[in-house]
Design a protein around this motif. Structure first.
Motif, PDB file in Angstrom:
ATOM      1  N   VAL A   8      68.253  47.285 -83.017  1.00 33.10           N
ATOM      2  CA  VAL A   8      68.530  47.167 -81.580  1.00 33.10           C
ATOM      3  C   VAL A   8      67.405  47.799 -80.762  1.00 33.10           C
ATOM      4  CG1 VAL A   8      70.078  47.912 -79.726  1.00 33.10           C
ATOM      5  CG2 VAL A   8      71.031  47.065 -81.884  1.00 33.10           C
ATOM      6  N   TRP A   9      66.940  48.968 -81.200  1.00 29.57           N
ATOM      7  CA  TRP A   9      65.864  49.651 -80.481  1.00 29.57           C
ATOM      8  C   TRP A   9      64.597  48.806 -80.453  1.00 29.57           C
ATOM      9  CZ3 TRP A   9      64.144  52.878 -77.081  1.00 29.57           C
ATOM     10  CH2 TRP A   9      62.834  53.334 -77.138  1.00 29.57           C
ATOM     11  N   TRP A  10      64.187  48.310 -81.613  1.00 32.73           N
ATOM     12  CA  TRP A  10      62.936  47.561 -81.657  1.00 32.73           C
ATOM     13  C   TRP A  10      63.063  46.197 -80.980  1.00 32.73           C
ATOM     14  CZ3 TRP A  10      58.804  50.122 -81.999  1.00 32.73           C
ATOM     15  CH2 TRP A  10      58.739  51.275 -82.772  1.00 32.73           C
ATOM     16  N   LEU A  11      64.278  45.642 -80.930  1.00 35.47           N
ATOM     17  CA  LEU A  11      64.483  44.418 -80.156  1.00 35.47           C
ATOM     18  C   LEU A  11      64.251  44.688 -78.680  1.00 35.47           C
ATOM     19  CD1 LEU A  11      65.488  41.454 -79.909  1.00 35.47           C
ATOM     20  CD2 LEU A  11      67.789  42.392 -79.607  1.00 35.47           C
ATOM     21  N   ILE A  12      64.823  45.779 -78.177  1.00 36.29           N
ATOM     22  CA  ILE A  12      64.659  46.116 -76.757  1.00 36.29           C
ATOM     23  C   ILE A  12      63.197  46.393 -76.436  1.00 36.29           C
ATOM     24  CG2 ILE A  12      65.216  47.839 -74.998  1.00 36.29           C
ATOM     25  CD1 ILE A  12      67.952  48.151 -76.350  1.00 36.29           C
ATOM     26  N   VAL A  13      62.524  47.160 -77.296  1.00 35.33           N
ATOM     27  CA  VAL A  13      61.113  47.476 -77.063  1.00 35.33           C
ATOM     28  C   VAL A  13      60.268  46.198 -77.090  1.00 35.33           C
ATOM     29  CG1 VAL A  13      59.082  48.628 -78.031  1.00 35.33           C
ATOM     30  CG2 VAL A  13      61.278  49.823 -77.954  1.00 35.33           C
ATOM     31  N   SER A  14      60.483  45.362 -78.094  1.00 29.96           N
ATOM     32  CA  SER A  14      59.671  44.152 -78.257  1.00 29.96           C
ATOM     33  C   SER A  14      59.855  43.202 -77.084  1.00 29.96           C
ATOM     34  CB  SER A  14      60.029  43.447 -79.568  1.00 29.96           C
ATOM     35  OG  SER A  14      59.819  44.294 -80.679  1.00 29.96           O
ATOM     36  N   LEU A  15      61.126  42.891 -76.763  1.00 35.20           N
ATOM     37  CA  LEU A  15      61.366  41.970 -75.656  1.00 35.20           C
ATOM     38  C   LEU A  15      60.916  42.578 -74.332  1.00 35.20           C
ATOM     39  CD1 LEU A  15      64.846  40.397 -76.534  1.00 35.20           C
ATOM     40  CD2 LEU A  15      62.560  39.479 -76.912  1.00 35.20           C
ATOM     41  N   GLY A  16      61.066  43.902 -74.201  1.00 34.56           N
ATOM     42  CA  GLY A  16      60.610  44.548 -72.971  1.00 34.56           C
ATOM     43  C   GLY A  16      59.122  44.361 -72.758  1.00 34.56           C
ATOM     44  N   VAL A  17      58.334  44.565 -73.794  1.00 28.68           N
ATOM     45  CA  VAL A  17      56.881  44.405 -73.693  1.00 28.68           C
ATOM     46  C   VAL A  17      56.518  42.953 -73.409  1.00 28.68           C
ATOM     47  CG1 VAL A  17      54.709  44.517 -74.980  1.00 28.68           C
ATOM     48  CG2 VAL A  17      56.362  46.384 -75.158  1.00 28.68           C
ATOM     49  N   LEU A  18      57.106  42.029 -74.178  1.00 28.22           N
ATOM     50  CA  LEU A  18      56.752  40.613 -74.053  1.00 28.22           C
ATOM     51  C   LEU A  18      57.149  40.050 -72.696  1.00 28.22           C
ATOM     52  CD1 LEU A  18      57.786  39.309 -77.595  1.00 28.22           C
ATOM     53  CD2 LEU A  18      55.556  40.117 -76.831  1.00 28.22           C
ATOM     54  N   VAL A  19      58.369  40.355 -72.270  1.00 27.08           N
ATOM     55  CA  VAL A  19      58.858  39.822 -70.994  1.00 27.08           C
ATOM     56  C   VAL A  19      58.084  40.423 -69.830  1.00 27.08           C
ATOM     57  CG1 VAL A  19      60.849  39.789 -69.440  1.00 27.08           C
ATOM     58  CG2 VAL A  19      61.153  39.255 -71.862  1.00 27.08           C
ATOM     59  N   THR A  20      57.817  41.726 -69.876  1.00 27.34           N
ATOM     60  CA  THR A  20      57.080  42.364 -68.790  1.00 27.34           C
ATOM     61  C   THR A  20      55.702  41.741 -68.629  1.00 27.34           C
ATOM     62  OG1 THR A  20      58.248  44.461 -69.143  1.00 27.34           O
ATOM     63  CG2 THR A  20      56.163  44.550 -67.946  1.00 27.34           C
ATOM     64  N   PHE A  21      55.012  41.521 -69.737  1.00 24.29           N
ATOM     65  CA  PHE A  21      53.687  40.911 -69.660  1.00 24.29           C
ATOM     66  C   PHE A  21      53.777  39.486 -69.117  1.00 24.29           C
ATOM     67  CE2 PHE A  21      50.404  43.616 -71.217  1.00 24.29           C
ATOM     68  CZ  PHE A  21      49.230  42.887 -71.127  1.00 24.29           C
ATOM     69  N   HIS A  22      54.761  38.727 -69.612  1.00 23.67           N
ATOM     70  CA  HIS A  22      54.925  37.336 -69.176  1.00 23.67           C
ATOM     71  C   HIS A  22      55.176  37.266 -67.660  1.00 23.67           C
ATOM     72  CE1 HIS A  22      56.179  33.072 -69.733  1.00 23.67           C
ATOM     73  NE2 HIS A  22      56.955  33.346 -68.696  1.00 23.67           N
ATOM     74  N   GLU A  23      56.138  38.049 -67.207  1.00 21.47           N
ATOM     75  CA  GLU A  23      56.476  37.993 -65.785  1.00 21.47           C
ATOM     76  C   GLU A  23      55.378  38.596 -64.908  1.00 21.47           C
ATOM     77  OE1 GLU A  23      58.807  36.189 -64.899  1.00 21.47           O
ATOM     78  OE2 GLU A  23      59.797  35.961 -66.839  1.00 21.47           O
ATOM     79  N   ILE A 365      65.066  38.310 -84.735  1.00 26.69           N
ATOM     80  CA  ILE A 365      63.941  39.008 -84.112  1.00 26.69           C
ATOM     81  C   ILE A 365      64.107  40.521 -84.273  1.00 26.69           C
ATOM     82  CG2 ILE A 365      62.793  39.502 -81.923  1.00 26.69           C
ATOM     83  CD1 ILE A 365      63.508  36.657 -81.045  1.00 26.69           C
ATOM     84  N   ALA A 366      65.335  41.011 -84.049  1.00 19.95           N
ATOM     85  CA  ALA A 366      65.587  42.448 -84.139  1.00 19.95           C
ATOM     86  C   ALA A 366      65.326  42.966 -85.551  1.00 19.95           C
ATOM     87  CB  ALA A 366      67.024  42.750 -83.713  1.00 19.95           C
ATOM     88  N   ARG A 367      65.856  42.268 -86.547  1.00 21.37           N
ATOM     89  CA  ARG A 367      65.692  42.728 -87.923  1.00 21.37           C
ATOM     90  C   ARG A 367      64.233  42.642 -88.368  1.00 21.37           C
ATOM     91  NH1 ARG A 367      70.414  40.795 -91.906  1.00 21.37           N
ATOM     92  NH2 ARG A 367      69.377  42.395 -93.132  1.00 21.37           N
ATOM     93  N   THR A 368      63.548  41.584 -87.928  1.00 20.91           N
ATOM     94  CA  THR A 368      62.134  41.440 -88.285  1.00 20.91           C
ATOM     95  C   THR A 368      61.294  42.528 -87.645  1.00 20.91           C
ATOM     96  OG1 THR A 368      62.410  39.033 -88.477  1.00 20.91           O
ATOM     97  CG2 THR A 368      60.164  39.875 -88.241  1.00 20.91           C
ATOM     98  N   ALA A 369      61.527  42.765 -86.355  1.00 21.01           N
ATOM     99  CA  ALA A 369      60.764  43.806 -85.653  1.00 21.01           C
ATOM    100  C   ALA A 369      61.008  45.167 -86.285  1.00 21.01           C
ATOM    101  CB  ALA A 369      61.146  43.825 -84.175  1.00 21.01           C
ATOM    102  N   THR A 382      51.276  43.425 -85.440  1.00 23.77           N
ATOM    103  CA  THR A 382      51.147  42.061 -85.943  1.00 23.77           C
ATOM    104  C   THR A 382      52.328  41.203 -85.526  1.00 23.77           C
ATOM    105  OG1 THR A 382      49.893  42.801 -87.875  1.00 23.77           O
ATOM    106  CG2 THR A 382      50.911  40.638 -88.009  1.00 23.77           C
ATOM    107  N   VAL A 383      53.546  41.695 -85.784  1.00 25.63           N
ATOM    108  CA  VAL A 383      54.726  40.885 -85.458  1.00 25.63           C
ATOM    109  C   VAL A 383      54.881  40.738 -83.953  1.00 25.63           C
ATOM    110  CG1 VAL A 383      56.476  42.727 -85.394  1.00 25.63           C
ATOM    111  CG2 VAL A 383      57.110  40.441 -86.152  1.00 25.63           C
ATOM    112  N   LEU A 384      54.513  41.775 -83.191  1.00 21.22           N
ATOM    113  CA  LEU A 384      54.600  41.679 -81.735  1.00 21.22           C
ATOM    114  C   LEU A 384      53.606  40.641 -81.216  1.00 21.22           C
ATOM    115  CD1 LEU A 384      56.223  42.996 -79.485  1.00 21.22           C
ATOM    116  CD2 LEU A 384      54.365  44.634 -79.169  1.00 21.22           C
ATOM    117  N   ALA A 385      52.425  40.582 -81.816  1.00 22.06           N
ATOM    118  CA  ALA A 385      51.435  39.572 -81.426  1.00 22.06           C
ATOM    119  C   ALA A 385      51.949  38.168 -81.710  1.00 22.06           C
ATOM    120  CB  ALA A 385      50.123  39.817 -82.178  1.00 22.06           C
ATOM    121  N   LEU A 386      52.572  37.973 -82.869  1.00 20.08           N
ATOM    122  CA  LEU A 386      53.091  36.649 -83.214  1.00 20.08           C
ATOM    123  C   LEU A 386      54.258  36.253 -82.313  1.00 20.08           C
ATOM    124  CD1 LEU A 386      52.910  36.761 -87.126  1.00 20.08           C
ATOM    125  CD2 LEU A 386      51.258  35.855 -85.486  1.00 20.08           C
TER     126      LEU A 386
END
Length: 454
Positions: A8-23, A365-369, A382-386
């Motif tokens: 759950v933590w890494w899902l929030i961190v990953s989506l937070g980074v990706l979405v923030t950059f996108h928006e 995504i959460a389990r992979t991250a 690596t996974v965040l880049a992909l």
């Protein structure tokens, strides 16, 4: 529980980074095109934190971390005062609107390259691409234990992970490939791997196993973990003994013991087994016995089992570049991964791979991250880049509601010389909503099947 919380933590961190950059991509270009931004939100739903900036934009972090949005001043979404019409999105030229919409996916593609650059600079630890056991297709190609695989086709494979990533697309396509290898003596060879012989319909997750390559780091040391009672080894060999040689043939790994025992048994005479015990060397005479396996076949055995593996050995290779050399390496890697992503989308649409194994939702995504984060910073980068690359490319698909759908509208506007009618755009929105709902339903279904049912 620890794995769930970590995921759950890494899902929030990953989506937070990706979405923030996108928006932020949309936001930054919109501001430079003179569009007034009303709200910049990371997440959906009830705001957990918000602040009104001096530029009049409301910055929000919301409760549901599965996306985000940038709300711009737009006459189609409400009345706009006459003195603010110049800042409305819909009043801008079609080229500015295209730039604003395109900026989100471009920001994710840029982030992908930045993350890959950081990964190469930090250095990604892995295992050397050295072959352990070979069988099946790999054995037919002439690969042998101790071979180092330097390249698959034109792609260099400095680590075992890179070797697997290079083999997988060819295995999915059942395409034969050339391997550049060095044998245990350092002599170069070319091996032709006939991946076209992989069975059709084979589970995609098992394809690499079907090649018949076992890495050196997966081999077990020749240390005895258990001696079965009533077998030839009882009372002669002990748990903890390291087998050094059988009948004069050196033993490097536990897998070397079986073939040598079969040879001794076929000869019909006892053999000398050399072991190391508590720092001393012993030569012990042993005669294998005939036994039956679970399928009814007959084989020779001593009655010993290896020490169970609690963890893999330390990594012995690292993929690293200096800050300058890492930039072209990141660009090449990003280009390669984009090509593979498009190829995977093509395979899914053509039915050559199962969408069950290619479309994943938040649980996957959460389990992979979480899994990659446990391997270290470089693996998580690596996974965040992909993920960033996937988000950028998938957003460019010409589906209404996605950035690619809006770009499609604007391209039609360029061709016909006027915007699409509100009725046509509304119809497109309904189609896009149905497609996205279906895609999300498939992703959640795959999450349940792949993570909870299997």
């Amino acid at each position: 529980m620890t794995e769930i919380l970590g995921s759950v933590w890494w899902l929030i961190v990953s989506l937070g980074v990706l979405v923030t950059f996108h928006e932020f991509g949309h936001y930054w270009v919109a501001r430079r095109c003179g569009v007034r931004v009303l709200r910049f939100s990371v997440g959906f739903g009830r705001p957990l934190w918000k602040r009104l900036g001096r530029d009049g934009t409301e910055y929000v972090v919301a409760a549901i971390p599965l996306g985000g949005y940038v709300k711009m001043l737009d006459e189609r979404e409400g009345d706009v005062p006459a003195d603010q019409l110049d800042g409305a999105f819909n009043r801008k030229s079609v080229w500015k609107r295209i730039a604003i919409v395109l900026a989100g996916p471009v920001a994710n593609l840029l982030l992908c390259v930045i993350l890959l650059w950081a990964m190469f600079v930090v250095g990604r630890p892995d295992y050397a691409p050295v072959v352990g056991n070979v069988e099946g297709i790999a054995a037919e190609a002439g690969l042998a234990r101790g071979d180092t695989v330097d390249a698959v086709g034109d792609r260099a494979t400095p680590t075992w992970g890179e070797l697997q990533m290079a083999l997988l697309p060819a295995a999915l396509d059942r395409s034969d490939v050339e391997l550049r290898v060095r044998d245990a003596d350092g002599k170069p060879h070319t091996r032709h791997l006939r991946l076209s012989e992989l069975p059709q319909g084979m589970d995609e997750r098992l394809l690499l196993d079907g090649v018949g390559l076992t890495p050196r780091h997966a081999l077990l040391p020749p240390v005895i973990g258990e001696v079965s009672p009533g077998t030839p080894a009882t009372g002669i060999l002990r748990a903890g003994d390291r087998v050094l040689a059988i009948d004069g043939v050196p033993i490097a790994w536990f897998d070397d013991i079986g073939p040598q025992v079969q040879a001794v048994g076929a000869r019909g005479e006892p053999a000398m087994v050399e072991v190391e015990r508590n720092g001393e060397r012993f030569a012990l005479s042993l005669a294998p016995e005939r036994a039956a396996n679970s399928s009814g076949g007959r084989y020779w055995r001593l009655g010993i089992a290896p020490v169970p593996r609690s963890e893999l050995p330390p990594k012995d290779a690292v993929q690293r570049y200096g800050p300058i050399a890492a930039m072209p390496a990141a660009l090449r890697e990003g280009q390669y991964q984009a090509k593979q992503l498009f190829a995977m989308i093509g395979r899914a649409f053509s039915g050559r791979v199962s969408v069950q194994n290619t479309v994943g939702g938040p649980v996957t995504i959460a389990r992979t991250a979480n899994a990659y984060a446990q391997l270290g910073p470089a693996w998580y980068l690596t996974v965040l880049a992909l993920l960033s690359l996937s988000l950028g490319i998938l957003n460019l698909l010409p589906i209404p509601l996605l950035d690619g759908g809006h770009l499609l509208y604007y391209l039609i506007e360029l061709v016909k010389g006027s915007p699409l009618s509100e009725r046509a755009m509304a119809a497109g929105q309904y189609v896009g909503l149905a497609l996205l709902a279906g895609l999300m339903g498939l992703a959640f279904y795959n999450d349940i099947v792949n993570n909870f049912v299997r």
